[in-house]
Design a protein around this motif. Structure first.
Motif, PDB file in Angstrom:
ATOM      1  N   VAL A 121       0.819  -1.404   0.183  1.00 48.71           N
ATOM      2  CA  VAL A 121       0.361   0.052   0.020  1.00 48.71           C
ATOM      3  C   VAL A 121       0.973   1.705   0.550  1.00 48.71           C
ATOM      4  O   VAL A 121       2.152   1.104   0.190  1.00 48.71           O
ATOM      5  N   LYS A 122      -0.012   1.998  -0.684  1.00 48.12           N
ATOM      6  CA  LYS A 122       1.374   4.012  -0.857  1.00 48.12           C
ATOM      7  C   LYS A 122       0.672   4.114   0.542  1.00 48.12           C
ATOM      8  O   LYS A 122      -0.938   4.380   0.612  1.00 48.12           O
ATOM      9  N   LEU A 123       1.482   4.967   0.985  1.00 48.36           N
ATOM     10  CA  LEU A 123       1.189   5.718   2.257  1.00 48.36           C
ATOM     11  C   LEU A 123       1.150   7.079   1.690  1.00 48.36           C
ATOM     12  O   LEU A 123       2.943   7.639   1.105  1.00 48.36           O
ATOM     13  N   ILE A 124       0.532   8.661   1.851  1.00 50.81           N
ATOM     14  CA  ILE A 124       0.442  10.029   1.820  1.00 50.81           C
ATOM     15  C   ILE A 124       0.209  10.656   3.508  1.00 50.81           C
ATOM     16  O   ILE A 124      -0.350   9.992   4.122  1.00 50.81           O
ATOM     17  N   ILE A 125       1.937  11.272   4.106  1.00 55.55           N
ATOM     18  CA  ILE A 125       1.159  11.702   5.247  1.00 55.55           C
ATOM     19  C   ILE A 125       1.425  12.837   5.301  1.00 55.55           C
ATOM     20  O   ILE A 125       2.387  13.330   4.640  1.00 55.55           O
ATOM     21  N   ILE A 126       0.531  14.092   5.659  1.00 52.94           N
ATOM     22  CA  ILE A 126       1.187  15.732   5.546  1.00 52.94           C
ATOM     23  C   ILE A 126       0.901  16.075   6.790  1.00 52.94           C
ATOM     24  O   ILE A 126       0.137  15.580   7.902  1.00 52.94           O
ATOM     25  N   MET A 127       1.715  17.061   7.172  1.00 48.40           N
ATOM     26  CA  MET A 127       1.932  16.933   9.005  1.00 48.40           C
ATOM     27  C   MET A 127       1.937  18.466   8.542  1.00 48.40           C
ATOM     28  O   MET A 127       2.835  19.814   7.665  1.00 48.40           O
ATOM     29  N   ARG A 128       1.241  19.480   9.543  1.00 53.28           N
ATOM     30  CA  ARG A 128       1.020  20.955   9.689  1.00 53.28           C
ATOM     31  C   ARG A 128       2.472  21.511  10.448  1.00 53.28           C
ATOM     32  O   ARG A 128       1.973  20.966  11.664  1.00 53.28           O
ATOM     33  N   ASP A 129       2.971  22.503  10.812  1.00 56.14           N
ATOM     34  CA  ASP A 129       3.195  23.120  12.026  1.00 56.14           C
ATOM     35  C   ASP A 129       2.641  22.946  13.509  1.00 56.14           C
ATOM     36  O   ASP A 129       1.588  23.391  13.346  1.00 56.14           O
TER      37      ASP A 129
ATOM     38  N   HIS B 227      -6.734   9.494  26.031  1.00 52.71           N
ATOM     39  CA  HIS B 227      -7.485  10.915  24.976  1.00 52.71           C
ATOM     40  C   HIS B 227      -8.664  11.509  25.466  1.00 52.71           C
ATOM     41  O   HIS B 227      -8.487  12.553  24.696  1.00 52.71           O
ATOM     42  N   LEU B 228      -9.019  11.138  26.703  1.00 49.12           N
ATOM     43  CA  LEU B 228     -10.780  11.259  27.085  1.00 49.12           C
ATOM     44  C   LEU B 228     -10.010  12.900  27.735  1.00 49.12           C
ATOM     45  O   LEU B 228     -11.265  13.493  27.356  1.00 49.12           O
ATOM     46  N   ALA B 229      -9.524  13.000  28.686  1.00 48.68           N
ATOM     47  CA  ALA B 229      -8.840  13.648  29.217  1.00 48.68           C
ATOM     48  C   ALA B 229      -8.929  15.188  28.141  1.00 48.68           C
ATOM     49  O   ALA B 229      -9.163  16.164  28.078  1.00 48.68           O
ATOM     50  N   TRP B 230      -7.962  14.791  26.838  1.00 49.46           N
ATOM     51  CA  TRP B 230      -7.414  15.593  25.820  1.00 49.46           C
ATOM     52  C   TRP B 230      -8.277  15.892  25.096  1.00 49.46           C
ATOM     53  O   TRP B 230      -8.554  16.923  24.200  1.00 49.46           O
ATOM     54  N   ASN B 231      -9.081  15.282  25.134  1.00 45.85           N
ATOM     55  CA  ASN B 231     -10.650  15.396  23.982  1.00 45.85           C
ATOM     56  C   ASN B 231     -11.674  16.441  24.535  1.00 45.85           C
ATOM     57  O   ASN B 231     -12.188  16.859  23.851  1.00 45.85           O
ATOM     58  N   LYS B 232     -11.488  16.633  25.300  1.00 40.63           N
ATOM     59  CA  LYS B 232     -12.082  17.635  26.723  1.00 40.63           C
ATOM     60  C   LYS B 232     -11.484  18.802  26.729  1.00 40.63           C
ATOM     61  O   LYS B 232     -11.835  19.375  27.584  1.00 40.63           O
ATOM     62  N   ALA B 233      -9.879  18.567  26.700  1.00 41.85           N
ATOM     63  CA  ALA B 233      -9.649  20.366  26.477  1.00 41.85           C
ATOM     64  C   ALA B 233      -8.364  20.735  25.345  1.00 41.85           C
ATOM     65  O   ALA B 233      -9.312  20.930  24.976  1.00 41.85           O
ATOM     66  N   ALA B 234      -7.540  20.309  25.356  1.00 38.29           N
ATOM     67  CA  ALA B 234      -6.241  20.336  24.021  1.00 38.29           C
ATOM     68  C   ALA B 234      -5.838  18.789  23.540  1.00 38.29           C
ATOM     69  O   ALA B 234      -5.218  18.400  24.387  1.00 38.29           O
ATOM     70  N   ARG B 235      -6.191  18.749  22.087  1.00 40.60           N
ATOM     71  CA  ARG B 235      -5.455  17.496  21.433  1.00 40.60           C
ATOM     72  C   ARG B 235      -3.658  17.994  21.629  1.00 40.60           C
ATOM     73  O   ARG B 235      -3.747  17.727  20.224  1.00 40.60           O
ATOM     74  N   ILE B 236      -3.301  17.589  22.107  1.00 37.25           N
ATOM     75  CA  ILE B 236      -1.798  18.130  22.222  1.00 37.25           C
ATOM     76  C   ILE B 236      -1.007  16.444  21.633  1.00 37.25           C
ATOM     77  O   ILE B 236      -0.102  17.108  20.741  1.00 37.25           O
ATOM     78  N   HIS B 237      -2.083  15.867  21.911  1.00 38.77           N
ATOM     79  CA  HIS B 237      -0.952  14.246  21.241  1.00 38.77           C
ATOM     80  C   HIS B 237      -0.447  13.869  19.974  1.00 38.77           C
ATOM     81  O   HIS B 237       0.406  13.429  19.400  1.00 38.77           O
ATOM     82  N   VAL B 238      -1.398  15.131  19.238  1.00 36.09           N
ATOM     83  CA  VAL B 238      -1.975  14.556  17.975  1.00 36.09           C
ATOM     84  C   VAL B 238      -0.484  14.939  17.540  1.00 36.09           C
ATOM     85  O   VAL B 238       0.743  14.369  16.471  1.00 36.09           O
ATOM     86  N   GLY B 239       0.044  16.613  18.024  1.00 34.72           N
ATOM     87  CA  GLY B 239       1.457  16.952  17.405  1.00 34.72           C
ATOM     88  C   GLY B 239       3.252  16.120  17.609  1.00 34.72           C
ATOM     89  O   GLY B 239       3.623  16.847  17.293  1.00 34.72           O
ATOM     90  N   PHE B 240       2.878  15.069  17.982  1.00 35.98           N
ATOM     91  CA  PHE B 240       4.077  14.500  18.681  1.00 35.98           C
ATOM     92  C   PHE B 240       4.355  13.695  17.291  1.00 35.98           C
ATOM     93  O   PHE B 240       4.386  12.479  17.643  1.00 35.98           O
ATOM     94  N   TYR B 241       4.609  14.034  16.185  1.00 34.63           N
ATOM     95  CA  TYR B 241       4.531  13.562  14.729  1.00 34.63           C
ATOM     96  C   TYR B 241       5.360  12.178  15.244  1.00 34.63           C
ATOM     97  O   TYR B 241       5.318  10.950  14.338  1.00 34.63           O
ATOM     98  N   SER B 242       6.465  12.710  15.175  1.00 34.87           N
ATOM     99  CA  SER B 242       7.922  11.626  15.464  1.00 34.87           C
ATOM    100  C   SER B 242       7.600  10.744  15.719  1.00 34.87           C
ATOM    101  O   SER B 242       7.942   9.514  14.894  1.00 34.87           O
TER     102      SER B 242
ATOM    103  N   LEU C  28      11.305  21.354  11.147  1.00 33.20           N
ATOM    104  CA  LEU C  28      11.310  21.953  12.386  1.00 33.20           C
ATOM    105  C   LEU C  28      10.627  23.592  12.057  1.00 33.20           C
ATOM    106  O   LEU C  28      10.340  23.662  13.177  1.00 33.20           O
ATOM    107  N   TRP C  29       9.826  23.543  10.712  1.00 36.21           N
ATOM    108  CA  TRP C  29       9.144  24.516  10.966  1.00 36.21           C
ATOM    109  C   TRP C  29       9.476  26.120  11.834  1.00 36.21           C
ATOM    110  O   TRP C  29       8.373  26.567  11.942  1.00 36.21           O
ATOM    111  N   LYS C  30      11.425  26.463  11.069  1.00 38.08           N
ATOM    112  CA  LYS C  30      11.682  27.257  11.431  1.00 38.08           C
ATOM    113  C   LYS C  30      10.718  28.682  11.152  1.00 38.08           C
ATOM    114  O   LYS C  30      11.370  29.973  11.399  1.00 38.08           O
ATOM    115  N   ASP C  31      10.725  28.388   9.507  1.00 37.86           N
ATOM    116  CA  ASP C  31      10.173  29.140   8.186  1.00 37.86           C
ATOM    117  C   ASP C  31       8.879  30.192   8.953  1.00 37.86           C
ATOM    118  O   ASP C  31       8.682  30.814   8.840  1.00 37.86           O
ATOM    119  N   GLN C  32       8.040  29.252  10.311  1.00 40.32           N
ATOM    120  CA  GLN C  32       6.589  29.375  10.752  1.00 40.32           C
ATOM    121  C   GLN C  32       7.337  30.126  11.943  1.00 40.32           C
ATOM    122  O   GLN C  32       6.342  30.837  11.738  1.00 40.32           O
TER     123      GLN C  32
END
Length: 387
Positions: free
Chosen positions: A195-203, A255-270, A370-374
């Motif tokens: 399967v071909k996989l595509i992953i797009i990531m934002r700052d 996840h339940l706690a983050w889903n009621k506050a801010a979903r910081i967990h999604v951003g740990f891309y590495s 690294l998103w230095k440009d952002q």
């Protein structure tokens, strides 16, 4: 239909640059403690060579197809806009899921939950049914050349598949383990290794801010967002006192706690990318950056079509199919009405994410992540010379 058997799978070393080494079978005879299918103990017939898309015929002669590609991430990084443009190509099809894009199966429905609540468990056959309409088109004369080759392909565009590993405790191979060993990438590889996989990531900082307003979480102001971020970070820090980062990011209560506050967990891309590269060869995954995609949609679509091995489109075709439209779909309109993020919130999130951005850039050998440009862009918007 798949049938139960013991099969060989592959194990990948920690290095993302090394090729997989076949080891002992990981289909195990332990009692399945959940109602979730044991995908590592099933095998399907070989895919038919006259189809570009991975397809086979079951015992009843019915044509069944898996997706040729999966756009697996990340939430609020432009995946819906990208998938919509991909499937405007006349030879690329979507599915019957949400927005014609998201099946929610690999990360949610096969385990019996969605983002916030329990749902009916869906099996592998249910997943295949998302592609019934696409399969009929793939098999049609309109998508078959004079040599009998079926050239159309289908895709799954569920962004949660990249990062939501909450169901790991229901995978039989993880029975009795304190940390996950077998995850979504292992299961996907087992049934569809090419399967071909595509992953797009934002700052990750901007992604989180957009996500917060999109889901209409704990409040509708920059101050409420800051408070939610502080709450979510406290949940993570408490967990890390006893567990690994991957285990904390895959914890249901967290996840339940983050889903009621801010979903910081999604951003740990590495942390998530390491798991996909543990299983799939680097050349089988196309990594895109939202900021670059938004700045030059046309060239990125050419890149995607080349990656998928589909017929390249001319400039006039790109325009006539609506692929190179400037207007993007699924913009978080509520965020556009809000003020800028508080400076103290941005500083807090920079401290949180920057180490993981560095890991990501190292893994992908690409400093753009690294998103230095952002960071520089945000400094200028704040009237600062440096940040």
């Amino acid at each position: 239909m798949f049938e139960r058997t013991y099969v060989k799978t592959v194990h990948y070393t920690e290095s993302v640059n090394q090729e997989p080494q076949v080891t002992k079978p990981i289909c195990i005879s332990k009692k399945n403690l959940s109602n979730v299918e044991n995908l590592l103990c099933v095998e399907h017939p070989p895919f038919m060579p006259e189809y570009k898309n991975p397809c086979w015929r079951n015992v009843n002669g019915q044509l069944r197809c898996l997706p040729y590609f999966m756009l697996v991430g990340m939430d609020k990084s432009g995946s819906s806009d990208l998938f919509d443009r991909i499937t405007k190509h006349p030879d690329i099809l979507g599915n019957s899921g949400i927005l014609g894009k998201e099946t929610w199966w690999w990360s949610w429905m096969r385990y019996g939950f969605d983002l916030m609540k329990a749902v009916k468990i869906r099996n592998f056959e249910d997943y295949l049914n998302f592609f019934n309409n696409s399969t009929r088109v793939i098999d049609s004369p309109a998508k078959t050349d004079k040599d009998g080759f079926h050239f159309a392909i289908a895709g799954d565009g569920t962004p949660m598949d990249a990062w939501d590993f909450r169901g790991w405790t229901q995978i039989p191979q993880n029975n009795g383990l304190k940390e996950p060993k077998v995850l979504t990438p292992d299961l996907v590889y087992h049934v569809n290794k090419n399967v071909k996989l595509i992953i797009i990531m934002r700052d990750p900082i901007e992604r989180l801010y957009s996500d917060y307003y999109f889901l209409d979480l704990a409040g509708k102001s920059s101050l409420a967002f800051h408070s939610s971020v502080v709450t979510s970070i406290a949940v993570l820090e408490k967990c890390l006192r006893a567990k690994s980062m991957l285990t904390c990011l895959s914890d249901r209560k967290n996840h339940l706690a983050w889903n009621k506050a801010a979903r910081i967990h999604v951003g740990f891309y590495s942390e998530y990318i390491k798991q996909w590269l543990r299983v799939f060869p680097r050349g089988q995954i196309l990594f895109l950056r939202t900021e670059d995609y938004s700045a030059d949609i046309g060239s990125h679509m050419d890149q995607v079509f080349h990656f998928l091995g589909t017929r390249p489109l001319t400039s006039s075709e790109m325009t006539s199919y609506g692929i190179d439209l400037k207007v993007k779909k699924h913009v978080t309109k509520s965020k556009l009405k809000k003020g800028p993020m508080l400076e103290k919130t941005r500083a807090l999130l920079s401290s949180l994410y920057d180490p993981y951005n560095r890991k990501l850039a190292e893994i992908l050998k690409d400093d753009r992540f690294l998103w230095k440009d952002q960071r520089s862009k945000n400094c200028k918007l704040q009237g600062k010379v440096t940040c």
